[in-house]
Scaffold this active site. Structure first.
Site, PDB file in Angstrom:
ATOM      1  N   ARG A 117     -48.062 -14.532 -42.095  1.00 53.02           N
ATOM      2  CA  ARG A 117     -48.649 -15.863 -42.232  1.00 53.02           C
ATOM      3  C   ARG A 117     -47.597 -16.975 -42.146  1.00 53.02           C
ATOM      4  O   ARG A 117     -47.834 -17.998 -41.510  1.00 53.02           O
ATOM      5  CB  ARG A 117     -49.350 -15.939 -43.590  1.00 53.02           C
ATOM      6  CG  ARG A 117     -50.230 -17.162 -43.775  1.00 53.02           C
ATOM      7  CD  ARG A 117     -50.692 -17.270 -45.227  1.00 53.02           C
ATOM      8  NE  ARG A 117     -51.252 -16.078 -45.776  1.00 53.02           N
ATOM      9  CZ  ARG A 117     -52.551 -15.769 -45.821  1.00 53.02           C
ATOM     10  NH1 ARG A 117     -53.427 -16.621 -45.343  1.00 53.02           N
ATOM     11  NH2 ARG A 117     -52.973 -14.637 -46.364  1.00 53.02           N
ATOM     12  N   ARG A 121     -62.025 -17.204 -42.590  1.00 52.79           N
ATOM     13  CA  ARG A 121     -61.352 -17.320 -43.888  1.00 52.79           C
ATOM     14  C   ARG A 121     -62.120 -18.145 -44.930  1.00 52.79           C
ATOM     15  O   ARG A 121     -62.204 -17.732 -46.098  1.00 52.79           O
ATOM     16  CB  ARG A 121     -59.925 -17.876 -43.712  1.00 52.79           C
ATOM     17  CG  ARG A 121     -59.054 -17.048 -42.743  1.00 52.79           C
ATOM     18  CD  ARG A 121     -57.578 -17.381 -42.782  1.00 52.79           C
ATOM     19  NE  ARG A 121     -56.992 -17.009 -44.043  1.00 52.79           N
ATOM     20  CZ  ARG A 121     -56.771 -17.830 -45.033  1.00 52.79           C
ATOM     21  NH1 ARG A 121     -56.989 -19.120 -44.895  1.00 52.79           N
ATOM     22  NH2 ARG A 121     -56.277 -17.396 -46.169  1.00 52.79           N
ATOM     23  N   CYS A 175     -76.580 -18.966 -38.562  1.00 53.24           N
ATOM     24  CA  CYS A 175     -77.774 -19.023 -39.414  1.00 53.24           C
ATOM     25  C   CYS A 175     -77.554 -18.389 -40.776  1.00 53.24           C
ATOM     26  O   CYS A 175     -78.275 -17.453 -41.152  1.00 53.24           O
ATOM     27  CB  CYS A 175     -78.928 -18.367 -38.688  1.00 53.24           C
ATOM     28  SG  CYS A 175     -79.168 -19.131 -37.089  1.00 53.24           S
TER      29      CYS A 175
HETATM   30  N1  LLP Z   1     -47.059  -6.158 -44.415  1.00 63.23           N
HETATM   31  C1  LLP Z   1     -48.178  -5.493 -44.768  1.00 63.23           C
HETATM   32  C2  LLP Z   1     -48.104  -4.062 -45.016  1.00 63.23           C
HETATM   33  C3  LLP Z   1     -49.399  -6.195 -44.886  1.00 63.23           C
HETATM   34  O1  LLP Z   1     -50.502  -5.528 -45.230  1.00 63.23           O
HETATM   35  C4  LLP Z   1     -49.431  -7.585 -44.629  1.00 63.23           C
HETATM   36  C5  LLP Z   1     -50.682  -8.332 -44.736  1.00 63.23           C
HETATM   37  C6  LLP Z   1     -48.242  -8.219 -44.250  1.00 63.23           C
HETATM   38  C7  LLP Z   1     -47.067  -7.480 -44.165  1.00 63.23           C
HETATM   39  C8  LLP Z   1     -48.172  -9.686 -43.927  1.00 63.23           C
HETATM   40  O2  LLP Z   1     -48.503 -10.482 -44.989  1.00 63.23           O
HETATM   41  P1  LLP Z   1     -48.333 -12.086 -44.847  1.00 63.23           P
HETATM   42  O3  LLP Z   1     -46.855 -12.371 -44.714  1.00 63.23           O
HETATM   43  O4  LLP Z   1     -49.075 -12.499 -43.646  1.00 63.23           O
HETATM   44  O5  LLP Z   1     -48.898 -12.612 -46.087  1.00 63.23           O
HETATM   45  N2  LLP Z   1     -56.768 -11.845 -43.767  1.00 63.23           N
HETATM   46  C9  LLP Z   1     -56.128 -12.347 -44.972  1.00 63.23           C
HETATM   47  C10 LLP Z   1     -54.722 -11.851 -45.143  1.00 63.23           C
HETATM   48  C11 LLP Z   1     -54.602 -10.331 -45.165  1.00 63.23           C
HETATM   49  C12 LLP Z   1     -53.184  -9.849 -45.298  1.00 63.23           C
HETATM   50  C13 LLP Z   1     -53.110  -8.375 -45.112  1.00 63.23           C
HETATM   51  N3  LLP Z   1     -51.791  -7.815 -45.126  1.00 63.23           N
HETATM   52  C14 LLP Z   1     -56.198 -13.882 -44.957  1.00 63.23           C
HETATM   53  O6  LLP Z   1     -56.747 -14.449 -44.020  1.00 63.23           O
HETATM   54  O7  LLP Z   1     -55.741 -14.520 -45.888  1.00 63.23           O
END
Ligand code: LLP
Length: 421
Positions: free
Chosen positions: A281, A317, A346
């Site tokens: 992210r 989200r 809908c």
């Molecule tokens: N590594 C692993 C093993 C992960 O499962 C994830 C994210 C990351 C790294 C990266 O995390 P970040 O740096 O992006 O926080 N769909 C959700 C977020 C799900 C994150 C899942 N795992 C949202 O829209 O907030």
């Protein structure tokens, strides 16, 4: 910081006006800024450079944004990839990320995915269960190739983020409970072709509190020392991802990459192991916006609705996590209003913002949902038989459609009439 700003009264992505882009590609569409992606990666990589032994690996979490041009932009900067499926592995390789910078995570990898990782010669698998150790041991034996693995631990910490994106709690499905790590290492070492060389953790996403991350990295260090003492050749420690991004201009900022790196430096001082990170992210979140058009406005009994042509299927989200995305007019006027921003789908969950104070917009106006570069397009669906939204990347004064809008006819062509109909 990002590269979306108002110039001459109109929001631009770098040097391109979003009005001009909308006229070319139609709405809704995702727009990414290459300069923002490059900046975020570079800032993060520079912050962690020098930590641990050798050069740390910054493995971009592909799930955050798997677009080929996004991955290729990062590949050129030397990024690795954290993948969680055969599909993500194929994308990372196609984007030019070298196999020896790829780590394969995930709680339910299948035999064909393990095989694809071995065939590609990836750096390591982050293994999440005792059952997976045996599955991977068998696949590695089939290939008769040594396979390096890290054990992902479940550190049993509360990452203090939204429940649906917390992964470090004792009852989460992720990782092996940390007190079973010595047994897991022994189990792995007993497989002829498995090389247990590291430890990994990832406790959650959109993290604002570094305390639980610090506790987790400390625990990884303790376990790595214990595993070294038990005779294992520990080489790498994977600290995971999770650093938060600012979604709201009116709220406190998350820890900076520098603050995060200072914490990691304190905990890992003198460690003889290479460090790995899996940011998603924070690399791409602010690098993307979802551009949409206002279809119409309408008055409910007590609400002023703005109905836009993007919907929950395009940016899930808000519906799924009650997430906030700033809503801005592409050509802002001086007036403001309180509006409930909804899509055409809908169901009432198709709401982007409820009774929010926003720039006034009317039918035909272009609007942007900000900070939509991470977990945006990739979580889109075709619900209500809506085409997947195209993605556009801007670099300076250049732009390119980097994912096409699929067409209703193409979607229909995937269906088939059962022979008895
Ligand atoms: N590594 C692993 C093993 C992960 O499962 C994830 C994210 C990351 C790294 C990266 O995390 P970040 O740096 O992006 O926080 N769909 C959700 C977020 C799900 C994150 C899942 N795992 C949202 O829209 O907030």
């Amino acid at each position: 910081m990002d590269h979306f700003e108002i110039r001459d009264g109109v929001m631009h992505a770098e040097d391109i006006s979003l009005e001009a882009l909308a006229a070319k590609v139609g709405t809704p569409f995702y727009c990414y800024s290459a300069a923002t992606i490059e900046r975020h990666y570079t800032v993060f990589a520079a912050a962690v450079a020098g930590l641990g032994q050798g050069t740390p690996l910054v493995a971009f979490a592909v799930k955050a944004n798997p677009n080929l041009s996004v991955l290729a932009t990062l590949a050129r900067l030397g990024a690795g990839a954290d993948v969680v499926s055969g599909g993500e592995l194929a994308r990372a390789l196609a984007a030019g990320i070298p196999a020896d910078r790829i780590v394969f995570s995930g709680v339910g990898k299948q035999n064909h995915e393990l095989a694809a990782g071995i065939e590609a010669g990836i750096l390591q698998f982050n293994v999440e269960s005792e059952a997976e150790i045996d599955m991977l041991g068998k696949v590695a034996a089939h290939y008769a190739r040594p396979v390096e693995i890290s054990i992902r631990i479940n550190p049993a910490v509360d990452p203090k983020t939204h429940g649906k994106i917390s992964t470090g709690g004792a009852d989460a499905k992720f990782g092996i409970p940390w007190d079973r790590v010595p047994a897991a290492f022994a189990q792995a070492a007993a497989h002829e072709w498995l090389r247990p060389i590291g430890l990994a953790a990832h406790i959650g996403s959109q993290l604002f509190d570094l305390g639980p991350v610090e506790d987790t990295i400390r625990r990884l260090g303790e376990l790595a020392r214990a595993m070294t003492a038990a005779g294992h050749n520990i080489k790498r420690i994977d600290c995971g991802g999770g650093l938060g991004v600012p979604y709201r201009a009116d709220q406190p900022l998350p820890p900076s990459p520098a603050a995060y790196a200072a914490m990691v430096a304190r905990v890992t001082a003198g460690w003889p192991w290479r460090l790995m990170f899996e940011p998603g992210r924070m690399i791409v979140g602010n690098a993307g916006v979802l551009v949409s058009s206002v279809i119409l406005t309408k008055e409910g009994a007590s609400k002023h609705f703005v109905v836009v042509d993007a919907a929950m299927n395009d940016l899930l989200r808000p519906s799924l996590y009650n997430a906030w995305h700033d809503f801005r007019a592409v050509r802002p006027r001086a007036e403001r209003c309180v509006a409930t921003i909804v899509g055409p789908i809908c169901e009432t969950g198709d709401t982007f913002a409820d009774d929010r104070d926003v720039e006034a917009v009317g039918s035909g106006d272009l609007v942007a949902f900000m900070t939509a570069g991470a977990y945006g397009a990739t979580m889109a669906s075709t619900y209500n038989s809506r085409p997947l939204v195209p993605e556009v990347m801007v670099k300076g004064a250049q732009w390119s459609v980097v994912s096409e809008r699929n067409q209703p006819a193409a979607m229909l062509a995937l269906d088939a009439l059962a022979p008895w109909l």
